[in-house]
Design an enzyme around this catalytic site. Structure first.
Site, PDB file in Angstrom:
ATOM      1  N   GLY A 153       0.830  -1.208   0.000  1.00  9.10           N
ATOM      2  CA  GLY A 153       0.000   0.000   0.000  1.00  9.10           C
ATOM      3  C   GLY A 153       0.853   1.242   0.000  1.00  9.10           C
ATOM      4  CG  ASN A 154      -0.269   4.627  -1.525  1.00 12.32           C
ATOM      5  OD1 ASN A 154      -0.952   5.479  -0.996  1.00 12.32           O
ATOM      6  ND2 ASN A 154      -0.693   3.921  -2.570  1.00 12.32           N
TER       7      ASN A 154
END
Ligand code: CTP
Length: 394
Positions: free
Chosen positions: A207-208
């Site tokens: 993810g980020n």
């Protein structure tokens, strides 16, 4: 504390028209306003606090004696950008005109110095009484906007001037007071926000750090300016958005599918989401045991924005870039490569900006213009980007 132009206090006086303010509340929410209802104690005879709390999603207090530790009459007054009192009875108008502060609503009126609108509703004899006329004159001379009531049949057999105005007229007058532009009326804006997640196995993902806050600010601004807004939300909290169509997605490919369904009918696309550039190659239905979790093989995700640029007809395309170095050059080449009209480049060196309410960066336009922003709120950036988008749309 600074005021928030989306925060509105809706004061409700003890008139039979109080029930019509439920519709007014809804119309204000449709425009993206966050409304706190403050009824006078006697207005609860007409519409109870439960109705206001259910509709606004917030507590509806009447007295300063509730939640005293929060000093609500000061904190609420300080955070609200606008004030509207509807309906206002002859008695409420009289109390406000002499500066009384005998309930929460009248306390708030005194404590707040933002634009205020009063929507009277009463029997014509009361409206035409010299005392009411003088009170209204006093309030107008102090800068209050006091609407003229409508003329027509009242609750009883009588008719004359005193009816609660049509909600559409109140909203139009409110827009005039707020300077709300409504320049996106009839336009559809498609926004992506948040960060995609690419499954590694059933429990892990890549993810980020995108929080989705900028996307929420854009969605609210667009809604306030009259646009029909769709938000493709990737792994973010969008619960504060009423009246906006939300499509929840997880991965880049989910987002790609949602964009393909929505893009053709939009006028402006704002790709605010942080899209993962790659995803794990393997599609695993079982968790990887620790002994085997040593590397992840990746394959490229499609570039969603570049893909849509090749399908565009009339759409204005806005991209975002998050860079740690060579911000302007990198963003300028993305603007070209993805055939964008506008790109906003965030300086994210050191993890700055993620999850914050402020941002700093540069807006780059296709015609070569550059607008550097030192430190602005994400709300202000949203408005600015929409200003450039409408200029482009013509
Ligand atoms: N974007 C996209 N599809 C991707 C990656 C990015 O549509 N697979 C969009 C983003 O939503 C953003 C813009 O492209 O509006 C720029 O994203 P960014 O991550 O800064 O650029 P990349 O093209 O991914 O380039 P790099 O990661 O090499 O900086």
């Amino acid at each position: 504390m600074s005021t928030d132009s989306r925060e509105v206090i809706l004061g409700v006086g003890a008139g039979i028209a109080a029930y019509k303010s439920a519709d007014l509340l809804r119309r204000l929410q449709d425009r993206g306003y966050l409304v706190t209802v403050v009824p006078t104690p006697s207005s609860l005879n007409f519409v109870g606090a439960a109705t206001w709390e259910a509709l606004s999603g917030r507590p509806a207090h009447t007295q300063v004696w509730e939640n005293v530790h929060e000093v609500a009459h000061i904190s609420l007054a300080q955070k609200s950008g606008y004030f509207i009192i509807a309906p206002a009875t002859a008695d409420l108008i009289a109390r406000i005109s002499v500066g009384r502060a005998d309930d929460l609503l009248t306390n708030l009126v005194l404590a707040s110095d933002v634009p205020k609108m009063i929507v009277p509703a009463m029997h014509p004899n009361m409206w035409n009484d010299p005392a009411t006329k003088l009170n209204v004159e006093t309030l107008r001379s102090r800068g209050f906007i006091v609407l003229e009531p409508d003329t027509g049949r009242l609750t009883g057999k009588d008719s004359g001037q005193g009816r609660f105005p049509e909600v559409s007229r109140i909203v139009t007058e409110f827009d005039e007071m707020t300077g709300n532009k409504q320049d996106f009326l009839g336009r559809k804006i498609l926004i992506t926000a948040g960060g995609t997640r690419e499954a590694v196995d059933p429990v892990r993902f890549i993810g980020n750090r995108s929080s989705g806050k900028q996307g929420i600010a854009l969605a609210r601004s667009a809604q306030l300016r009259g646009a029909e807004v769709s938000l493709i939300a990737a792994n973010m909290d969008s619960s504060s958005l009423d009246g906006i169509s939300i499509i929840n997605v997880e991965s880049a490919r989910d987002m790609q599918e949602a964009l393909q369904n929505e893009f053709a009918s939009c006028d402006v696309l704002i790709m605010c989401a942080a899209v993962a550039d790659a995803r794990p190659t393997a599609k695993l239905s079982q968790k990887i045991k620790k002994a085997f979790f040593t590397s992840i093989e990746l394959e490229a995700n499609p570039d969603l924005l570049a893909e849509l640029s090749s399908q565009k007809s009339h759409q204005v395309m806005i991209g975002f870039a998050a860079e740690t170095n060579d911000h302007i050059e990198s963003a300028r080449s993305k603007l070209k490569a993805k055939s964008l009209d506008i790109i906003y480049v965030n300086d994210v060196s050191g993890g700055a900006i993620f999850g914050k309410d402020v941002t700093h960066g540069t807006i780059l336009l296709r015609n070569g213009e550059e607008i550097a922003l030192k430190e602005v709120s994400k709300d202000a950036l949203a408005d600015l980007l929409l200003d450039y988008a409408i200029r482009q749309l013509g």
